[in-house]
Design a protein around this motif. Structure first.
Motif: not given
Length: 208
Positions: A71-73, A85-95, A101-112
């Motif tokens: 359930d990627y969404n 809220l500042g969770d660093i690992h959550a940022h990594f998982e979002l990258s 491109g799971e649950g979202v469109e592939k986006d290099d800028k947001k990944q970076l």
């Protein structure tokens, strides 16, 4: 831990287990000292309570669970809340979601963006992936800098890449030696009698 959503190293878990066995004590969490949760229902209830209390680590954990279920969404929603809220690992998982491109469109800028936030916060995997990102896009000099930082944080996988870059003359002898020293220092800093005993305990369990 299921009760408080905190990450506890194997050494602390092992030391706590030995203390309880020797003292004939009831099992409790080594961090918050709550009674160990047994049933899956109790685990879920505790996790939701922590989320309702705006616990970012609990949100990140729920995101990981939802991701594991495919359930990627939902995973994206929980990780986004945790990252806010500042969770660093959550940022990594979002990258990772933006990369694949799971649950979202592939986006290099947001990944970076999420990789950079996580790396600045000390996430070793994010720092390694930043190096991979820069290497893939042809910015080898920047990739090398990320790999050196990752090595000094104790990342094993970057040592092979640094060795190859050193052979090609893209990493100086001084920088390569410094990365190796920093890597060993990071590994030594993470050692403890408790962690070594925990590793031996796990190894014995696998051998059965």
């Amino acid at each position: 831990m299921d009760c408080c959503s905190k990450s506890v190293c194997d050494g602390c878990i092992y030391a706590n287990m030995i203390r309880e066995l020797e003292g004939k004590l009831q099992p409790k969490c080594p961090f918050c000292r709550c009674s160990v949760v047994i049933s899956g229902e109790e685990v879920d209830q505790n996790l939701m309570k922590r989320i309702e209390a705006s616990d970012r680590e609990a949100m990140c954990e729920m995101g990981t669970r939802r991701c594991g279920e495919g359930d990627y969404n939902a995973a994206f929603d929980y990780w986004t809340r945790a990252a806010a809220l500042g969770d660093i690992h959550a940022h990594f998982e979002l990258s990772i979601l933006y990369r694949d491109g799971e649950g979202v469109e592939k986006d290099d800028k947001k990944q970076l963006h999420h990789l950079e936030v996580a790396a600045i916060g000390g996430d070793v995997s994010a720092r390694n992936n930043l190096g991979l990102f820069e290497e893939k896009t042809g910015r080898t000099d920047r990739a090398v800098k990320h790999y050196i930082i990752a090595a000094k944080l104790g990342c094993d996988s970057v040592l092979i890449a640094l060795k190859e870059f050193f052979k090609m003359g893209m990493v100086s002898k001084e920088d390569f030696a410094g990365a190796l020293r920093g890597h060993q220092a990071a590994i030594d800093a993470m050692k403890s009698p408790q962690r070594e005993a925990a590793e031996e305990y796990k190894a014995r369990g696998k051998g059965k």
